[in-house]
Enzyme design. Structure first.
Site, short mmCIF file in Angstrom:
data_model
loop_
_atom_site.label_atom_id
_atom_site.label_comp_id
_atom_site.label_asym_id
_atom_site.label_seq_id
_atom_site.Cartn_x
_atom_site.Cartn_y
_atom_site.Cartn_z
N GLY A 104 3.47 8.02 6.62
CA GLY A 104 2.65 6.91 7.47
C GLY A 104 3.67 5.84 7.29
O GLY A 104 3.47 4.91 7.87
N CYS A 168 -7.38 1.77 5.56
CA CYS A 168 -6.53 1.50 6.63
C CYS A 168 -6.13 2.66 7.56
O CYS A 168 -5.44 3.42 6.97
CB CYS A 168 -5.17 0.85 6.24
SG CYS A 168 -3.95 0.54 7.30
N GLY A 174 0.53 11.96 3.75
CA GLY A 174 1.52 12.20 2.57
C GLY A 174 1.75 11.59 1.47
O GLY A 174 1.71 11.94 0.46
N TYR A 182 -7.70 5.47 -2.80
CA TYR A 182 -9.00 4.91 -3.16
C TYR A 182 -9.82 4.44 -1.84
O TYR A 182 -9.22 4.09 -0.77
CB TYR A 182 -8.68 3.76 -3.81
CG TYR A 182 -9.85 2.81 -4.42
CD1 TYR A 182 -10.67 2.91 -5.56
CD2 TYR A 182 -10.54 1.88 -3.40
CE1 TYR A 182 -11.86 2.25 -5.83
CE2 TYR A 182 -11.81 1.28 -3.72
CZ TYR A 182 -12.33 1.41 -4.70
OH TYR A 182 -13.18 0.55 -5.29
N LEU A 464 0.07 3.62 -8.55
CA LEU A 464 1.45 3.73 -7.93
C LEU A 464 1.45 3.42 -6.43
O LEU A 464 2.49 3.10 -6.05
CB LEU A 464 1.78 5.18 -8.11
CG LEU A 464 2.71 5.79 -7.55
CD1 LEU A 464 4.10 5.63 -8.40
CD2 LEU A 464 2.82 7.60 -7.39
N TYR A 466 0.27 1.49 -4.80
CA TYR A 466 0.63 -0.02 -4.26
C TYR A 466 2.19 -0.39 -5.15
O TYR A 466 2.33 -1.12 -6.18
CB TYR A 466 -0.54 -1.04 -5.12
CG TYR A 466 -1.74 -1.11 -4.27
CD1 TYR A 466 -1.69 -0.67 -2.91
CD2 TYR A 466 -2.98 -1.11 -4.72
CE1 TYR A 466 -2.88 -0.57 -2.14
CE2 TYR A 466 -4.15 -1.18 -4.31
CZ TYR A 466 -4.11 -0.77 -2.94
OH TYR A 466 -5.37 -0.87 -2.19
P1 FDA Z 1 5.21 6.66 3.08
O1 FDA Z 1 5.45 7.34 4.21
O2 FDA Z 1 5.99 5.32 3.31
O3 FDA Z 1 5.20 7.35 1.69
C1 FDA Z 1 4.84 6.65 0.47
C2 FDA Z 1 5.72 7.51 -0.51
O4 FDA Z 1 5.19 8.68 -0.48
C3 FDA Z 1 7.17 7.50 -0.44
O5 FDA Z 1 7.90 7.52 -1.85
C4 FDA Z 1 7.30 8.83 0.54
O6 FDA Z 1 8.56 9.14 0.06
C5 FDA Z 1 6.36 10.09 -0.32
N1 FDA Z 1 5.93 10.67 0.74
C6 FDA Z 1 5.45 10.42 1.91
N2 FDA Z 1 5.12 11.67 2.47
C7 FDA Z 1 5.41 12.61 1.73
C8 FDA Z 1 5.29 14.13 1.67
N3 FDA Z 1 4.82 14.62 2.81
N4 FDA Z 1 5.91 14.78 0.71
C9 FDA Z 1 6.45 14.03 -0.46
N5 FDA Z 1 6.61 12.76 -0.54
C10 FDA Z 1 6.07 11.91 0.46
N6 FDA Z 1 -4.10 2.70 -0.79
C11 FDA Z 1 -5.48 3.04 -1.04
O7 FDA Z 1 -5.54 3.75 -2.25
N7 FDA Z 1 -6.50 2.54 -0.42
C12 FDA Z 1 -6.23 1.93 0.76
O8 FDA Z 1 -7.30 1.49 1.07
C13 FDA Z 1 -4.96 1.48 1.11
N8 FDA Z 1 -4.82 0.69 2.25
C14 FDA Z 1 -3.67 0.37 2.53
C15 FDA Z 1 -3.48 -0.55 3.83
C16 FDA Z 1 -2.14 -0.86 4.03
C17 FDA Z 1 -2.02 -1.78 5.32
C18 FDA Z 1 -0.93 -0.54 3.32
C19 FDA Z 1 0.43 -0.91 4.01
C20 FDA Z 1 -1.38 0.47 2.23
C21 FDA Z 1 -2.51 0.60 1.79
N9 FDA Z 1 -2.69 1.48 0.63
C22 FDA Z 1 -3.85 1.95 0.38
C23 FDA Z 1 -1.57 2.00 -0.23
C24 FDA Z 1 -1.10 3.50 0.47
O9 FDA Z 1 -1.94 4.60 -0.16
C25 FDA Z 1 0.18 3.60 0.02
O10 FDA Z 1 1.07 2.83 0.65
C26 FDA Z 1 0.68 5.19 0.44
O11 FDA Z 1 1.98 5.48 -0.48
C27 FDA Z 1 1.02 5.25 2.04
O12 FDA Z 1 1.36 6.54 2.33
P2 FDA Z 1 2.11 6.71 3.60
O13 FDA Z 1 2.47 8.24 3.85
O14 FDA Z 1 1.82 5.69 4.88
O15 FDA Z 1 3.62 6.27 3.42
#
Ligand code: FDA
Length: 541
Positions: A104, A168, A174, A182, A464, A466
């Site tokens: 994401g 969100c 992933g 959470y 982690l 955050y």
């Molecule tokens: P992204 O794609 O950036 O990945 C994050 C990390 O995971 C990176 O190190 C990436 O390489 C790795 N990764 C991603 N996909 C992978 C895969 N398929 N295999 C292996 N590694 C992979 N948290 C929470 O607990 N509760 C909440 O309500 C929220 N709300 C929230 C709102 C907003 C606006 C943001 C910006 C963030 C949150 N978060 C959150 C935090 C969120 O859980 C955290 O940022 C996650 O890592 C985001 O995952 P993404 O896949 O979107 O990020």
């Protein structure tokens, strides 16, 4: 004889050329691999493609890192199947190119789309199918799906099934699932990781593994240890949870003039102990009051999944009468509507709004986290208010998210996520900005320092997901050693860090999957193993 300067220049140029050749060879390797396997079109995007920038930026959630980082990905790969991921791993290994995996794109430090050394992004955007089995209430979810797609698909299938993950909808499965997850129903149903029952992972050898073939240790590690250290997670299988057809939400805001300090103080004594069907979060920010004064607003935002309005009012009257919750504050809705409510969509928005993915324009921000084990005294809260009043409206926010309930019944070592019993709540600090990044970064770091006496100690723990590189980091290339990584590792995982190092050493001994906060390999284990000096199975940790 050449001067040392000229020799150095030749050396630099030679390295530069060989790096460029390496990159070109890598791209050729990818192209030929994809052609050989008859891969579908539009999988490799290089800077020569007109859509390269828009694909790169669409899921780069924190533009701060785009402006501060010089490196751009050599290519963005958007695989449609597992063999395209295997091909990418194969070529990246040969040419020593880093892989960043993006689902994401919400990583707070941009680790899924930024690197200081040549890299390629594996963007999971096309791997986002979700299939629900209502016979046993489970779902297979590909990691490129966003939470909104998951919630939407569940709601289309059933009015009483749900999943416990973040508020969100644009967050990716992933990163979110592999780091914790959470939700507004976590006090009843735990985190996302507590409900994962299987997974498909591609490891550094390009092998496709499921729960059985990866083994207990590997499966344990990807549920909270951050997937990215242990391979590329293609899909998770989860147990869905049940919720009533009607749930109740409220959002009650109180300013300092309406006793916000005393209310937040009292909230700390009840929020983790109140019945687990009720989760009350507090959002704190500086606002301009009706009388045009700057004040602090505490918004008590809650979800109740344990009965009707009468039941909720009774619980509140018994545990938190000071808030003054009344019937008209309580809104009945379905669980899926509550996901729209907590995502701040306007009242009456259609649920397919959950399917919308973020566009290319995002805000700069910095986040940090803390865990609180003893209530913060009123004078401590008043110090926080001073900080919040230094930032403009809507720039800075603190979120207090309660623990307790199911979160406390799970042992610290059940998953790598160790923040269980004994934690009253988690603090999430966030500040955003348009310009003058340094001033806002200084502000949040100073607030974090101010909070030291009020939060967990030895170690000062952090969530982690955050992501915060201020708490410790590996080198830019992601290479590190146990000592360096343990600075941040124990904060995120407590003693689970040691087991994570052992798993990493077994499943990715060459440290192929690495970033600024990836789990290190226990190098000395390999030295001992190869020299036969010590028992082969002994780790330093
Ligand atoms: P992204 O794609 O950036 O990945 C994050 C990390 O995971 C990176 O190190 C990436 O390489 C790795 N990764 C991603 N996909 C992978 C895969 N398929 N295999 C292996 N590694 C992979 N948290 C929470 O607990 N509760 C909440 O309500 C929220 N709300 C929230 C709102 C907003 C606006 C943001 C910006 C963030 C949150 N978060 C959150 C935090 C969120 O859980 C955290 O940022 C996650 O890592 C985001 O995952 P993404 O896949 O979107 O990020």
């Amino acid at each position: 004889m050449k001067s040392p300067c000229i020799t150095f220049l030749f050396f630099l140029l030679a390295n530069l050329c060989s790096a460029q050749n390496n990159n070109t060879d890598f791209l050729q390797c990818l192209t030929s691999q994809f052609q050989a396997s008859n891969s579908t079109q539009n999988v490799i995007y290089t800077p020569q493609n007109s859509s390269y920038s828009s694909i790169f930026l669409a899921l780069a959630r924190n533009p701060h890192f785009i402006s501060t980082s010089k490196e751009r990905p050599l290519a963005i790969i958007t695989p449609n199947n597992e063999s395209e991921i295997q091909a990418t791993i194969h070529c990246a290994k040969i040419y020593d190119i880093l892989i960043r995996v993006r689902s994401g794109g919400h990583d707070y430090e941009g680790l899924s789309y930024i690197s200081q050394t040549p890299f390629v992004i594996v963007d999971m955007v096309n791997l986002r199918s979700i299939s629900i089995d209502t016979k046993d209430n489970t779902a297979w979810i590909q990691t490129g799906a966003i939470l909104g797609e998951l919630y939407y698909t569940i709601a289309k299938t059933s009015t009483t099934l749900a999943f416990t993950a973040g508020a969100c909808p644009t967050v990716g499965v992933g990163g979110h699932f592999s780091g914790g997850g959470y939700s507004m129903i976590s006090r009843k149903h735990g985190l996302a990781i507590d409900n994962i029952i299987d997974a498909i992972v591609i490891n550094a050898n390009g092998e496709i593994l499921d729960r059985n073939s990866m083994g207990d240790d590997h499966f344990w590690a990807i549920r909270g240890g951050g997937g990215t250290s242990f391979g590329i997670v293609v899909a998770f299988k989860v147990k869905l949870v049940t919720v009533p057809e009607t749930v109740i939400v409220f959002n009650v805001a109180r300013t300092l003039e309406q006793n916000a300090t005393q209310l937040v103080h009292k909230w700390q004594y009840i929020s983790d102990k109140i019945e687990e069907n009720l989760l009350i979060r507090v959002f704190l920010r500086s606002v301009i009051s009706e009388s045009s004064n700057r004040t602090i607003q505490a918004s008590f935002t809650a979800l109740f999944i344990g009965g009707g309005v009468g039941d909720l009012l009774q619980i509140m009257e018994k545990n938190f009468p000071e808030l003054g919750l009344v019937e008209r504050d309580c809104i009945e809705m379905s669980w899926i509507e509550s996901t729209l409510f907590f995502a701040d969509f306007p009242n009456g928005s259609p649920i397919n709004i959950l399917l919308e993915r973020p566009g290319g324009s995002h805000n700069n921000f910095k986040g940090k986290s803390d865990y609180v084990r003893e209530p913060i005294p009123e004078h401590g809260l008043e110090g926080i208010w001073k900080y919040l009043n230094e930032e403009y409206e809507n720039r800075a926010e603190l979120q207090f998210s309660p623990y307790g309930g199911k979160l406390s019944t799970i042992s610290e070592s059940e998953t790598p996520f160790p923040h269980r019993s004994g934690n009253i709540f988690m603090i999430h600090y966030v500040v955003g900005w348009g310009t003058d990044a340094q001033r806002h970064l200084n502000w949040i770091r100073s607030l974090y320092s101010y909070m030291t006496p009020f939060v967990s100690k030895s170690p000062r723990t952090a969530y982690l997901n955050y992501r915060d590189l201020d708490i410790g980091r590996n080198n830019n290339e992601g290479n590190t050693n146990y000592k360096q990584a343990s600075v941040w590792g124990f904060k995120c995982f407590k003693n689970n860090f040691n087991r994570l190092v052992r798993v990493k050493t077994k499943v990715d001994p060459s440290n192929f999957f690495r970033n600024e906060q990836s789990i290190p390999v226990d190098v000395s284990y390999y030295i001992r193993k190869n020299t036969g000096i010590l028992n082969n199975e002994s780790f330093i940790v």
